[in-house]
Design an enzyme around this catalytic site. Structure first.
Site, PDB file in Angstrom:
ATOM      1  N   GLU A  86      43.369  33.000  55.935  1.00 19.91           N
ATOM      2  CA  GLU A  86      43.123  31.281  54.869  1.00 19.91           C
ATOM      3  C   GLU A  86      41.484  30.978  54.324  1.00 19.91           C
ATOM      4  OE1 GLU A  86      44.986  28.266  56.582  1.00 19.91           O
ATOM      5  OE2 GLU A  86      46.895  29.604  57.494  1.00 19.91           O
ATOM      6  N   ILE A  89      36.783  26.023  51.876  1.00 22.80           N
ATOM      7  CA  ILE A  89      35.126  25.846  51.678  1.00 22.80           C
ATOM      8  C   ILE A  89      34.798  24.197  51.670  1.00 22.80           C
ATOM      9  CG2 ILE A  89      35.254  25.933  49.217  1.00 22.80           C
ATOM     10  CD1 ILE A  89      33.071  27.098  48.652  1.00 22.80           C
ATOM     11  N   GLY A  97      28.266  20.343  41.599  1.00 23.17           N
ATOM     12  CA  GLY A  97      28.721  19.600  40.565  1.00 23.17           C
ATOM     13  C   GLY A  97      27.582  20.659  39.444  1.00 23.17           C
ATOM     14  N   ALA A 132      38.831  21.591  42.058  1.00 20.47           N
ATOM     15  CA  ALA A 132      38.966  22.449  42.874  1.00 20.47           C
ATOM     16  C   ALA A 132      39.867  23.583  42.560  1.00 20.47           C
ATOM     17  CB  ALA A 132      39.011  22.189  44.140  1.00 20.47           C
ATOM     18  N   TYR A 136      39.261  27.896  41.460  1.00 16.24           N
ATOM     19  CA  TYR A 136      39.755  29.490  42.145  1.00 16.24           C
ATOM     20  C   TYR A 136      40.564  29.886  42.006  1.00 16.24           C
ATOM     21  CZ  TYR A 136      38.931  25.768  46.436  1.00 16.24           C
ATOM     22  OH  TYR A 136      38.760  25.726  47.712  1.00 16.24           O
TER      23      TYR A 136
END
Length: 168
Positions: A86, A89, A97, A132, A136
């Site tokens: 798993e 972060i 940003g 996020a 990803y």
């Protein structure tokens, strides 16, 4: 071992990273982002760090831009038999940003698949964390499903998306 990717480098998490990591992990928005519902004190943070050396189920790295520690990432529940783990972060708020997230995730996947010998990396992300989720996806993660009430944060059960990335 150092992994460099564009503007960042991953280095093993070390004592020199503790102060920044402690400052960041005490922020509610950082803890929410990594689905952590407990507060952390300095002593507990140090115990966590000291336990890393003996914990084969974890690998933790500092994200460094130039010479500046901008965040941390790692793998937990490393399963060497099934070659999976798993991923988590976070970037310090002052470094968000600025374009560090995507290269950090790419570098983490490189570390997972090459150095750690994993074949799959998964993660859980809050459904309301659109930035996020987009990051990803750009890094190669795909949605595997939604988990209803999977985590408890702030006294409430929250839904999360599970995402996974297989070694290419």
């Amino acid at each position: 071992m150092e992994i460099a990717s564009r503007t960042i480098t991953l280095i093993p998490f070390a004592e020199e990273h503790l102060d920044n990591a402690f400052r960041w992990i005490r922020l509610p928005e950082i803890r929410r982002g990594i689905l952590m519902d407990r507060t952390v004190d300095r002593e507990g943070h140090r115990r966590w760090f000291e336990s890393l050396a003996a914990d084969e189920g974890q690998a933790v790295y500092a994200i460094v831009a130039g010479r500046v520690h901008v965040g941390s990432l790692g793998f937990r529940n490393i399963d060497r038999t099934n070659r999976r783990a798993e991923f988590w972060i976070y970037l310090g708020p002052e470094h968000q940003g600025l374009g560090y997230a995507l290269p950090s995730v790419h570098a983490a996947l490189e570390q997972a698949f090459e150095a750690l010998g994993l074949e799959k990396v998964s993660l859980h992300v809050r459904l309301d964390n659109a930035v996020a989720i987009a990051t990803y996806r750009k890094a190669g993660f795909v949605e595997e499903g939604m988990l209803k009430g999977e985590f408890r944060l702030g006294g409430e059960r929250i839904d999360v998306m599970r995402m996974g990335c297989l070694k290419r």
